[in-house]
Design a protein around this motif. Structure first.
Motif, mmCIF file in Angstrom:
data_model
loop_
_atom_site.group_PDB
_atom_site.id
_atom_site.type_symbol
_atom_site.label_atom_id
_atom_site.label_comp_id
_atom_site.label_asym_id
_atom_site.label_seq_id
_atom_site.Cartn_x
_atom_site.Cartn_y
_atom_site.Cartn_z
ATOM 1 N N ALA A 31 64.414 13.917 37.687
ATOM 2 C CA ALA A 31 64.291 15.351 37.514
ATOM 3 C C ALA A 31 65.021 15.852 36.216
ATOM 4 O O ALA A 31 65.954 16.515 36.309
ATOM 5 C CB ALA A 31 64.930 16.127 38.638
ATOM 6 N N ARG A 32 64.621 15.207 35.119
ATOM 7 C CA ARG A 32 65.292 15.525 33.646
ATOM 8 C C ARG A 32 64.573 16.685 33.223
ATOM 9 O O ARG A 32 63.601 16.736 32.474
ATOM 10 C CB ARG A 32 65.062 14.315 32.835
ATOM 11 N N LEU A 82 56.091 10.344 48.868
ATOM 12 C CA LEU A 82 57.316 11.218 48.708
ATOM 13 C C LEU A 82 57.148 12.430 47.733
ATOM 14 O O LEU A 82 56.521 12.288 46.809
ATOM 15 C CB LEU A 82 58.226 10.345 48.480
ATOM 16 N N GLU A 83 57.542 13.657 48.320
ATOM 17 C CA GLU A 83 57.762 14.813 47.233
ATOM 18 C C GLU A 83 59.129 15.063 46.898
ATOM 19 O O GLU A 83 59.950 15.258 47.705
ATOM 20 C CB GLU A 83 56.895 16.024 47.838
ATOM 21 N N CYS A 118 62.269 24.252 34.639
ATOM 22 C CA CYS A 118 61.885 24.847 35.884
ATOM 23 C C CYS A 118 62.761 26.125 36.111
ATOM 24 O O CYS A 118 63.801 26.407 35.736
ATOM 25 C CB CYS A 118 62.621 23.818 37.094
ATOM 26 N N CYS A 119 61.870 27.096 36.166
ATOM 27 C CA CYS A 119 62.279 28.516 36.234
ATOM 28 C C CYS A 119 62.433 28.930 37.907
ATOM 29 O O CYS A 119 61.581 28.811 38.617
ATOM 30 C CB CYS A 119 61.422 29.346 35.452
ATOM 31 N N ILE A 120 63.685 29.403 38.136
ATOM 32 C CA ILE A 120 63.877 29.779 39.488
ATOM 33 C C ILE A 120 64.422 31.299 39.604
ATOM 34 O O ILE A 120 65.412 31.497 38.838
ATOM 35 C CB ILE A 120 65.042 29.035 40.178
ATOM 36 N N VAL A 174 61.429 17.819 40.200
ATOM 37 C CA VAL A 174 60.787 16.554 40.152
ATOM 38 C C VAL A 174 59.436 16.883 39.241
ATOM 39 O O VAL A 174 59.095 16.154 38.058
ATOM 40 C CB VAL A 174 60.747 15.842 41.219
ATOM 41 N N LEU A 175 58.661 17.919 39.733
ATOM 42 C CA LEU A 175 57.631 18.310 38.941
ATOM 43 C C LEU A 175 57.655 18.575 37.456
ATOM 44 O O LEU A 175 56.851 18.510 36.690
ATOM 45 C CB LEU A 175 56.749 19.319 40.005
#
Length: 104
Positions: free
Chosen positions: A52-53, A1-2, A14-16, A7-8
């Motif tokens: 996904a903290r 599962l990914e 996490c930069c979007i 999550v990573l």
């Protein structure tokens, strides 16, 4: 599962970029992450929740390439208030039009 980038980035950031161009399905998923700090996944009969903290740093551009001061941030970047309210801080960077400086 990914679980993807969020999550990573667990216990990190996490930069979007181009947050305003994200499709509706991804926006819905980000709601859960920013509220519950988990991602729910259902594949091949397996249902699980992944952590996904993460802190989310996102950048969005205004519609039509220009910010309209008569409209709200939500209207300018075409994102719902329910998603924008998940962010602790919102920064607005405006480029003031100046022909002399823009040519140089």
């Amino acid at each position: 599962l990914e679980g993807g980038a969020l999550v990573l980035a667990d216990k990190g950031i996490c930069c979007i970029d181009e947050f305003d161009k994200m499709d509706d399905q991804d926006r819905t998923a980000i709601h859960e992450v920013m509220e519950q700090q988990t991602v729910s996944i259902a594949k091949a009969g397996i249902t699980t929740r992944l952590n996904a903290r993460t802190a989310v740093l996102a950048a969005a551009n205004p519609l039509y390439g220009r910010y309209n001061k008569k409209r709200s941030i939500s209207e300018n970047v075409n994102l719902p208030n329910s998603l924008l309210s998940r962010f602790d801080l919102l920064f607005l960077l405006l480029d003031r039009v100046n022909v002399e400086n823009d040519i140089a």
